[in-house]
Design a protein around this motif. Structure first.
Motif, PDB file in Angstrom:
ATOM      1  N   LEU A  68       0.834  -1.189   0.000  1.00  0.00           N
ATOM      2  CA  LEU A  68       0.000   0.000   0.000  1.00  0.00           C
ATOM      3  C   LEU A  68       0.875   1.248   0.000  1.00  0.00           C
ATOM      4  O   LEU A  68       1.643   1.479   0.934  1.00  0.00           O
ATOM      5  CB  LEU A  68      -0.922  -0.026   1.225  1.00  0.00           C
ATOM      6  N   LEU A  69       0.784   2.014  -1.067  1.00  0.00           N
ATOM      7  CA  LEU A  69       1.591   3.227  -1.227  1.00  0.00           C
ATOM      8  C   LEU A  69       0.968   4.419  -0.513  1.00  0.00           C
ATOM      9  O   LEU A  69       1.681   5.284   0.000  1.00  0.00           O
ATOM     10  CB  LEU A  69       1.749   3.563  -2.710  1.00  0.00           C
ATOM     11  N   SER A  70      -0.365   4.478  -0.517  1.00  0.00           N
ATOM     12  CA  SER A  70      -1.063   5.588   0.137  1.00  0.00           C
ATOM     13  C   SER A  70      -2.457   5.140   0.511  1.00  0.00           C
ATOM     14  O   SER A  70      -2.994   4.179  -0.037  1.00  0.00           O
ATOM     15  CB  SER A  70      -1.119   6.811  -0.784  1.00  0.00           C
ATOM     16  N   GLY A  71      -3.052   5.852   1.464  1.00  0.00           N
ATOM     17  CA  GLY A  71      -4.423   5.590   1.861  1.00  0.00           C
ATOM     18  C   GLY A  71      -4.556   4.600   3.004  1.00  0.00           C
ATOM     19  O   GLY A  71      -3.574   4.185   3.620  1.00  0.00           O
ATOM     20  N   ARG A  72      -5.810   4.238   3.255  1.00  0.00           N
ATOM     21  CA  ARG A  72      -6.161   3.257   4.290  1.00  0.00           C
ATOM     22  C   ARG A  72      -7.275   2.368   3.755  1.00  0.00           C
ATOM     23  O   ARG A  72      -8.224   2.870   3.146  1.00  0.00           O
ATOM     24  CB  ARG A  72      -6.667   3.940   5.567  1.00  0.00           C
ATOM     25  N   VAL A  73      -7.143   1.066   4.000  1.00  0.00           N
ATOM     26  CA  VAL A  73      -8.162   0.107   3.577  1.00  0.00           C
ATOM     27  C   VAL A  73      -8.444  -0.878   4.714  1.00  0.00           C
ATOM     28  O   VAL A  73      -7.594  -1.107   5.572  1.00  0.00           O
ATOM     29  CB  VAL A  73      -7.764  -0.668   2.295  1.00  0.00           C
ATOM     30  N   ARG A  74      -9.646  -1.434   4.668  1.00  0.00           N
ATOM     31  CA  ARG A  74     -10.011  -2.478   5.622  1.00  0.00           C
ATOM     32  C   ARG A  74     -10.512  -3.665   4.823  1.00  0.00           C
ATOM     33  O   ARG A  74     -11.405  -3.516   3.976  1.00  0.00           O
ATOM     34  CB  ARG A  74     -11.096  -1.984   6.570  1.00  0.00           C
ATOM     35  N   LEU A  75      -9.946  -4.832   5.087  1.00  0.00           N
ATOM     36  CA  LEU A  75     -10.426  -6.072   4.499  1.00  0.00           C
ATOM     37  C   LEU A  75     -11.131  -6.849   5.603  1.00  0.00           C
ATOM     38  O   LEU A  75     -10.611  -6.950   6.721  1.00  0.00           O
ATOM     39  CB  LEU A  75      -9.277  -6.902   3.922  1.00  0.00           C
ATOM     40  N   ARG A  76     -12.318  -7.358   5.276  1.00  0.00           N
ATOM     41  CA  ARG A  76     -13.086  -8.124   6.251  1.00  0.00           C
ATOM     42  C   ARG A  76     -13.496  -9.427   5.579  1.00  0.00           C
ATOM     43  O   ARG A  76     -14.172  -9.427   4.546  1.00  0.00           O
ATOM     44  CB  ARG A  76     -14.323  -7.345   6.684  1.00  0.00           C
ATOM     45  N   GLY A  77     -13.061 -10.539   6.177  1.00  0.00           N
ATOM     46  CA  GLY A  77     -13.426 -11.845   5.645  1.00  0.00           C
ATOM     47  C   GLY A  77     -14.857 -12.204   5.989  1.00  0.00           C
ATOM     48  O   GLY A  77     -15.440 -11.662   6.934  1.00  0.00           O
ATOM     49  N   ASP A  78     -15.422 -13.126   5.246  1.00  0.00           N
ATOM     50  CA  ASP A  78     -16.772 -13.601   5.532  1.00  0.00           C
ATOM     51  C   ASP A  78     -16.853 -14.235   6.922  1.00  0.00           C
ATOM     52  O   ASP A  78     -17.934 -14.358   7.483  1.00  0.00           O
ATOM     53  CB  ASP A  78     -17.242 -14.597   4.473  1.00  0.00           C
ATOM     54  N   ASP A  79     -15.702 -14.616   7.490  1.00  0.00           N
ATOM     55  CA  ASP A  79     -15.656 -15.170   8.848  1.00  0.00           C
ATOM     56  C   ASP A  79     -15.666 -14.076   9.913  1.00  0.00           C
ATOM     57  O   ASP A  79     -15.628 -14.366  11.105  1.00  0.00           O
ATOM     58  CB  ASP A  79     -14.434 -16.060   9.015  1.00  0.00           C
ATOM     59  N   GLY A  80     -15.671 -12.794   9.493  1.00  0.00           N
ATOM     60  CA  GLY A  80     -15.707 -11.679  10.436  1.00  0.00           C
ATOM     61  C   GLY A  80     -14.345 -11.108  10.785  1.00  0.00           C
ATOM     62  O   GLY A  80     -14.256 -10.039  11.386  1.00  0.00           O
ATOM     63  N   GLU A  81     -13.268 -11.806  10.419  1.00  0.00           N
ATOM     64  CA  GLU A  81     -11.927 -11.285  10.722  1.00  0.00           C
ATOM     65  C   GLU A  81     -11.684 -10.020   9.908  1.00  0.00           C
ATOM     66  O   GLU A  81     -11.963  -9.967   8.711  1.00  0.00           O
ATOM     67  CB  GLU A  81     -10.851 -12.312  10.415  1.00  0.00           C
ATOM     68  N   GLU A  82     -11.139  -9.006  10.566  1.00  0.00           N
ATOM     69  CA  GLU A  82     -10.955  -7.689   9.968  1.00  0.00           C
ATOM     70  C   GLU A  82      -9.482  -7.292  10.033  1.00  0.00           C
ATOM     71  O   GLU A  82      -8.835  -7.500  11.061  1.00  0.00           O
ATOM     72  CB  GLU A  82     -11.796  -6.713  10.786  1.00  0.00           C
ATOM     73  N   THR A  83      -8.966  -6.723   8.952  1.00  0.00           N
ATOM     74  CA  THR A  83      -7.586  -6.256   8.905  1.00  0.00           C
ATOM     75  C   THR A  83      -7.568  -4.826   8.385  1.00  0.00           C
ATOM     76  O   THR A  83      -8.057  -4.566   7.289  1.00  0.00           O
ATOM     77  CB  THR A  83      -6.732  -7.155   7.976  1.00  0.00           C
ATOM     78  N   LEU A  84      -7.008  -3.915   9.183  1.00  0.00           N
ATOM     79  CA  LEU A  84      -6.849  -2.527   8.777  1.00  0.00           C
ATOM     80  C   LEU A  84      -5.434  -2.358   8.242  1.00  0.00           C
ATOM     81  O   LEU A  84      -4.458  -2.750   8.899  1.00  0.00           O
ATOM     82  CB  LEU A  84      -7.082  -1.583   9.960  1.00  0.00           C
ATOM     83  N   LEU A  85      -5.310  -1.778   7.055  1.00  0.00           N
ATOM     84  CA  LEU A  85      -4.019  -1.605   6.399  1.00  0.00           C
ATOM     85  C   LEU A  85      -3.829  -0.137   6.065  1.00  0.00           C
ATOM     86  O   LEU A  85      -4.769   0.539   5.645  1.00  0.00           O
ATOM     87  CB  LEU A  85      -3.952  -2.463   5.141  1.00  0.00           C
ATOM     88  N   VAL A  86      -2.596   0.349   6.261  1.00  0.00           N
ATOM     89  CA  VAL A  86      -2.276   1.761   6.030  1.00  0.00           C
ATOM     90  C   VAL A  86      -1.067   1.862   5.114  1.00  0.00           C
ATOM     91  O   VAL A  86      -0.334   0.894   4.910  1.00  0.00           O
ATOM     92  CB  VAL A  86      -2.008   2.503   7.362  1.00  0.00           C
ATOM     93  N   ALA A  87      -0.864   3.066   4.575  1.00  0.00           N
ATOM     94  CA  ALA A  87       0.280   3.309   3.682  1.00  0.00           C
ATOM     95  C   ALA A  87       1.557   2.757   4.306  1.00  0.00           C
ATOM     96  O   ALA A  87       1.812   2.952   5.494  1.00  0.00           O
ATOM     97  CB  ALA A  87       0.421   4.803   3.411  1.00  0.00           C
TER      98      ALA A  87
END
Length: 118
Positions: A68-87
């Protein structure tokens, strides 16, 4: 002879297109992809992607490495697990991942995708 390919962090003239309506959950995000390389078998690809703020469903059949070069994203699996990712974060989304991709701040990433064979 194969040559080294330097990846650009820019999109050049890549068009910005909406997320398909059948996957969209929130927002009106536009995405752009500048694929820089695909192998002869069309199974390995790399380049740069950019996406606007929004939330949509994803279903990965490919393995994807991202930086990730810039920004912020959140990936959430169908199992409910969530990962916040930043630049600055690097991560892998494995084939078989199903869930949502949410762009919290306009994001740009370098990607390398491998699509396994049958």
């Amino acid at each position: 002879m194969p040559r080294i390919l330097r990846l650009s962090h820019t999109l050049g003239d890549a068009p910005h297109e909406p997320v398909p309506a059948d996957r969209l959950l929130a927002g009106t995000p536009l995405q752009a992809v500048a694929n820089a390389y695909s192998d002869a078998g069309n199974r390995f690809h790399c380049g740069v992607w950019e996406g606007g703020v929004g939330h949509w469903r994803v279903q990965y059949t490919e393995h994807e490495f991202c930086h990730l070069l810039s920004g912020r994203v959140r990936l959430r699996g169908d199992d409910g697990e969530e990962t916040l990712l930043v630049a600055g974060d690097s991560f892998v989304v494995p084939a078989g991942f199903s869930g949502t991709w949410e762009v919290l701040e306009t994001a740009r990433k370098l990607y390398a995708i491998y699509e396994p064979g049958d």
